[in-house]
Design a protein around this motif. Sequence first.
Motif, PDB file in Angstrom:
ATOM      1  N   GLU A 206       0.866  -1.177   0.000  1.00  0.00           N
ATOM      2  CA  GLU A 206       0.000   0.000   0.000  1.00  0.00           C
ATOM      3  C   GLU A 206       0.904   1.228   0.000  1.00  0.00           C
ATOM      4  O   GLU A 206       1.426   1.637   1.033  1.00  0.00           O
ATOM      5  N   LEU A 207       1.092   1.801  -1.171  1.00  0.00           N
ATOM      6  CA  LEU A 207       2.079   2.859  -1.343  1.00  0.00           C
ATOM      7  C   LEU A 207       1.385   4.208  -1.486  1.00  0.00           C
ATOM      8  O   LEU A 207       0.524   4.548  -0.709  1.00  0.00           O
ATOM      9  N   GLY A 208       1.754   4.981  -2.460  1.00  0.00           N
ATOM     10  CA  GLY A 208       1.150   6.310  -2.575  1.00  0.00           C
ATOM     11  C   GLY A 208       1.278   6.835  -3.989  1.00  0.00           C
ATOM     12  O   GLY A 208       0.765   6.258  -4.930  1.00  0.00           O
ATOM     13  N   GLY A 209       2.032   7.909  -4.139  1.00  0.00           N
ATOM     14  CA  GLY A 209       2.187   8.505  -5.460  1.00  0.00           C
ATOM     15  C   GLY A 209       1.531   9.867  -5.542  1.00  0.00           C
ATOM     16  O   GLY A 209       0.963  10.366  -4.573  1.00  0.00           O
ATOM     17  N   LYS A 210       1.605  10.430  -6.714  1.00  0.00           N
ATOM     18  CA  LYS A 210       1.081  11.783  -6.918  1.00  0.00           C
ATOM     19  C   LYS A 210      -0.354  11.701  -7.443  1.00  0.00           C
ATOM     20  O   LYS A 210      -0.591  11.569  -8.641  1.00  0.00           O
ATOM     21  N   SER A 211      -1.299  11.766  -6.519  1.00  0.00           N
ATOM     22  CA  SER A 211      -2.716  11.655  -6.881  1.00  0.00           C
ATOM     23  C   SER A 211      -3.223  12.986  -7.433  1.00  0.00           C
ATOM     24  O   SER A 211      -3.300  13.984  -6.700  1.00  0.00           O
ATOM     25  N   PRO A 212      -3.604  13.035  -8.709  1.00  0.00           N
ATOM     26  CA  PRO A 212      -4.002  14.304  -9.331  1.00  0.00           C
ATOM     27  C   PRO A 212      -5.466  14.661  -9.079  1.00  0.00           C
ATOM     28  O   PRO A 212      -6.299  13.800  -8.789  1.00  0.00           O
ATOM     29  N   VAL A 213      -5.756  15.943  -9.213  1.00  0.00           N
ATOM     30  CA  VAL A 213      -7.132  16.446  -9.165  1.00  0.00           C
ATOM     31  C   VAL A 213      -7.406  17.171 -10.476  1.00  0.00           C
ATOM     32  O   VAL A 213      -6.688  18.115 -10.827  1.00  0.00           O
ATOM     33  N   TYR A 214      -8.423  16.720 -11.198  1.00  0.00           N
ATOM     34  CA  TYR A 214      -8.845  17.444 -12.400  1.00  0.00           C
ATOM     35  C   TYR A 214     -10.042  18.304 -12.022  1.00  0.00           C
ATOM     36  O   TYR A 214     -11.039  17.819 -11.468  1.00  0.00           O
ATOM     37  N   LEU A 215      -9.959  19.589 -12.314  1.00  0.00           N
ATOM     38  CA  LEU A 215     -11.016  20.544 -11.970  1.00  0.00           C
ATOM     39  C   LEU A 215     -11.401  21.339 -13.209  1.00  0.00           C
ATOM     40  O   LEU A 215     -10.539  21.942 -13.852  1.00  0.00           O
ATOM     41  N   ASP A 216     -12.679  21.334 -13.563  1.00  0.00           N
ATOM     42  CA  ASP A 216     -13.079  22.112 -14.747  1.00  0.00           C
ATOM     43  C   ASP A 216     -14.155  23.142 -14.386  1.00  0.00           C
ATOM     44  O   ASP A 216     -14.640  23.212 -13.250  1.00  0.00           O
ATOM     45  N   LYS A 217     -14.524  23.939 -15.362  1.00  0.00           N
ATOM     46  CA  LYS A 217     -15.424  25.078 -15.132  1.00  0.00           C
ATOM     47  C   LYS A 217     -16.861  24.671 -14.845  1.00  0.00           C
ATOM     48  O   LYS A 217     -17.666  25.504 -14.395  1.00  0.00           O
ATOM     49  N   THR A 218     -17.213  23.398 -15.095  1.00  0.00           N
ATOM     50  CA  THR A 218     -18.587  22.970 -14.824  1.00  0.00           C
ATOM     51  C   THR A 218     -18.809  22.676 -13.345  1.00  0.00           C
ATOM     52  O   THR A 218     -19.948  22.549 -12.899  1.00  0.00           O
ATOM     53  N   ALA A 219     -17.719  22.528 -12.588  1.00  0.00           N
ATOM     54  CA  ALA A 219     -17.839  22.201 -11.162  1.00  0.00           C
ATOM     55  C   ALA A 219     -18.249  23.438 -10.360  1.00  0.00           C
ATOM     56  O   ALA A 219     -17.975  24.576 -10.758  1.00  0.00           O
ATOM     57  N   ASN A 376      -9.819   6.425 -19.670  1.00  0.00           N
ATOM     58  CA  ASN A 376      -8.541   6.530 -20.380  1.00  0.00           C
ATOM     59  C   ASN A 376      -7.349   6.776 -19.463  1.00  0.00           C
ATOM     60  O   ASN A 376      -6.261   7.104 -19.930  1.00  0.00           O
ATOM     61  N   THR A 377      -7.550   6.617 -18.163  1.00  0.00           N
ATOM     62  CA  THR A 377      -6.440   6.699 -17.214  1.00  0.00           C
ATOM     63  C   THR A 377      -6.486   5.476 -16.308  1.00  0.00           C
ATOM     64  O   THR A 377      -7.524   4.815 -16.183  1.00  0.00           O
ATOM     65  N   SER A 378      -5.355   5.175 -15.678  1.00  0.00           N
ATOM     66  CA  SER A 378      -5.282   4.053 -14.749  1.00  0.00           C
ATOM     67  C   SER A 378      -4.831   4.557 -13.387  1.00  0.00           C
ATOM     68  O   SER A 378      -3.860   5.309 -13.278  1.00  0.00           O
ATOM     69  N   SER A 379      -5.562   4.149 -12.352  1.00  0.00           N
ATOM     70  CA  SER A 379      -5.215   4.549 -10.986  1.00  0.00           C
ATOM     71  C   SER A 379      -5.768   3.509 -10.027  1.00  0.00           C
ATOM     72  O   SER A 379      -6.606   2.678 -10.401  1.00  0.00           O
ATOM     73  N   GLY A 380      -5.311   3.569  -8.779  1.00  0.00           N
ATOM     74  CA  GLY A 380      -5.841   2.632  -7.796  1.00  0.00           C
ATOM     75  C   GLY A 380      -7.339   2.773  -7.623  1.00  0.00           C
ATOM     76  O   GLY A 380      -8.055   1.790  -7.443  1.00  0.00           O
ATOM     77  N   GLY A 398      -6.595   0.056  -2.806  1.00  0.00           N
ATOM     78  CA  GLY A 398      -5.215  -0.309  -3.093  1.00  0.00           C
ATOM     79  C   GLY A 398      -4.734   0.405  -4.334  1.00  0.00           C
ATOM     80  O   GLY A 398      -5.501   1.084  -5.020  1.00  0.00           O
ATOM     81  N   GLY A 399      -3.458   0.244  -4.617  1.00  0.00           N
ATOM     82  CA  GLY A 399      -2.861   0.941  -5.742  1.00  0.00           C
ATOM     83  C   GLY A 399      -2.635   0.043  -6.940  1.00  0.00           C
ATOM     84  O   GLY A 399      -3.020  -1.126  -6.968  1.00  0.00           O
ATOM     85  N   VAL A 400      -1.960   0.622  -7.936  1.00  0.00           N
ATOM     86  CA  VAL A 400      -1.602  -0.108  -9.145  1.00  0.00           C
ATOM     87  C   VAL A 400      -0.262   0.438  -9.616  1.00  0.00           C
ATOM     88  O   VAL A 400       0.000   1.642  -9.524  1.00  0.00           O
ATOM     89  N   GLY A 401       0.618  -0.430 -10.096  1.00  0.00           N
ATOM     90  CA  GLY A 401       1.933   0.031 -10.517  1.00  0.00           C
ATOM     91  C   GLY A 401       2.726   0.584  -9.345  1.00  0.00           C
ATOM     92  O   GLY A 401       2.808  -0.039  -8.284  1.00  0.00           O
ATOM     93  N   PHE A 402       3.282   1.786  -9.504  1.00  0.00           N
ATOM     94  CA  PHE A 402       4.103   2.389  -8.461  1.00  0.00           C
ATOM     95  C   PHE A 402       3.297   2.800  -7.230  1.00  0.00           C
ATOM     96  O   PHE A 402       3.877   3.104  -6.188  1.00  0.00           O
ATOM     97  N   SER A 403       1.969   2.827  -7.329  1.00  0.00           N
ATOM     98  CA  SER A 403       1.162   3.186  -6.159  1.00  0.00           C
ATOM     99  C   SER A 403       0.767   1.965  -5.345  1.00  0.00           C
ATOM    100  O   SER A 403       0.069   2.091  -4.343  1.00  0.00           O
ATOM    101  N   GLY A 404       1.224   0.785  -5.753  1.00  0.00           N
ATOM    102  CA  GLY A 404       1.020  -0.390  -4.919  1.00  0.00           C
ATOM    103  C   GLY A 404       0.472  -1.591  -5.650  1.00  0.00           C
ATOM    104  O   GLY A 404       0.240  -1.574  -6.855  1.00  0.00           O
ATOM    105  N   MET A 405       0.254  -2.663  -4.879  1.00  0.00           N
ATOM    106  CA  MET A 405      -0.354  -3.887  -5.401  1.00  0.00           C
ATOM    107  C   MET A 405      -1.152  -4.537  -4.285  1.00  0.00           C
ATOM    108  O   MET A 405      -0.802  -4.451  -3.115  1.00  0.00           O
ATOM    109  N   GLY A 406      -2.252  -5.172  -4.673  1.00  0.00           N
ATOM    110  CA  GLY A 406      -3.131  -5.764  -3.684  1.00  0.00           C
ATOM    111  C   GLY A 406      -4.107  -4.736  -3.137  1.00  0.00           C
ATOM    112  O   GLY A 406      -4.015  -3.543  -3.424  1.00  0.00           O
ATOM    113  N   CYS A 407      -5.067  -5.210  -2.342  1.00  0.00           N
ATOM    114  CA  CYS A 407      -6.070  -4.307  -1.791  1.00  0.00           C
ATOM    115  C   CYS A 407      -6.557  -4.834  -0.450  1.00  0.00           C
ATOM    116  O   CYS A 407      -6.323  -5.988  -0.097  1.00  0.00           O
TER     117      CYS A 407
END
Length: 491
Positions: A206-219, A376-380, A398-407
């Motif tokens: 159970e790792l981590g990584g740079k979790s992004p936030v996408y924010l657009d004008k409709t929010a 079109n993106t992959s994340s935990g 749980g994560g995937v790739g560098f953000s981990g394995m298993g859950c």
Amino acid sequence: MEVVANLRNSFESGKTKPLHFRMKQLKALLRMYEENMPQMLEALHKDLRKCKHEAVVMETEYLLNDLKNTIANLHKWAQPERPPKRFVNLLDSLRIYSEPYGVVLVIGSWNYPIQLTLLPVAGAIAAGNCVVIKPSEVSAACSKFMAETIPKYLDSDCYRVYEGGVAQTTELLKQRFDYIFYTGSSQVGKIIHSAANQYLTPVTLELGGKSPVYLDKTANIKVATKRILWGKCVNMGQTCVAPDYVICSKEVRDKFVDCAKTVLVEFFGTNPKESPDLGRIINERQFQRLVNLLRGHKPAIGGSFDASDRFIEPTILTDVQANSPIMLEEIFGPILPIITVGDASEAVKFINSREKPLVFYIFSTCSKDVNLLVENTSSGGVLVNDTIMHMATDMPFGGVGFSGMGCYHAKYTFDTFSHKKSCLYKDLGLLGETLGAARYPPYTPGKLKFLNLLLRRWPGFPWKACLLHTFIFSVGFVSAIGYKYFLDEKH
């Protein structure tokens, strides 16, 4: 190592396998939580200056709820599963048993030192394993609490706390375990994975990584800003699922920054250092790392810090390039960079050019763009229009790739620490042997056709109903023939 050897002997004796023993230990762990709540809160405050509100919601109450759920469902989870049959197995019994791995190692993290250590421990106990519990030495007060308190409640022949730093952990990893569960950084995760390879030991990372936030004008910008900044500032940003950076257009960026100025004052006042709701950076090493990440940037909001108190003000950066040092590692602090993009498609390209994150946050009411980003993106995991709240569900975490394995979480924790053993009980009767006789030599085209028929998959075909109707028809047919024979004989 004596600790591991003793636990191995206990496991091989079968002591941890009976459900009544597991249940007794889980209830004792629950009692430990309930009877030591003030001590846990005190330890969390010592290590992280964690306020009571965050400590209760994200550590102690979180543990209580998860453990109560495990206790309530353990008997159901431990029952053998009955997988669907194919035609070739209609006369057989199929079972999938959840059996314990054996002696498992759980290595906790310092940012949520009690929750991230003891939640997987509870799942390991529920699954019937013996456990070596390794708290993080960085959160010294919480480590001491667990080392002193756990032996008073749990059976020391089966569950042992092992304290120490890098040297002790390195020695521990030389031992043979049947499963390793680690929570922490990707860098150390590689070391854990490498050590596990010596004995082909399965791992959950159970790792981590740079979790992004996408924010657009409709929010709804005000609501989105509150939720993003709460997720960023909780536990002083020292959360594996904290928003790491924001991706948005320049127009949205300016609105977000303007709104953030108001929201941060609402949250923490005009002097955030004096706020009782902001914790502190765990140690000097982490503090200096974060200060170095700030160098060369002109904060749009915040930016002040106090080394004597290990305090960093919630900070927003807008002058950030994709190759800036702060964009090359997980921040793990109250600093929020903003990267500008043109649209959702450009955001997808940016995210996919980097390692897969633990979670992707999307703030938008445009279903077309949300679907584009999710598909079109992959994340935990993905959370739309909020941050961190996916942790309050029973979905696998749980994560995937560098953000981990298993859950894990809820039943997934039990499953993580359970080997799924498939068992097939074949029928030895005449009918079963007749159906299976086509597998024996000498081989013929007729036998091959019959085997193909037996082994063929028939998705959705109602075999049970078909067999029942065939049986009823056969009984009726035989009865009719017998009755006709009886009438013929009578005449």
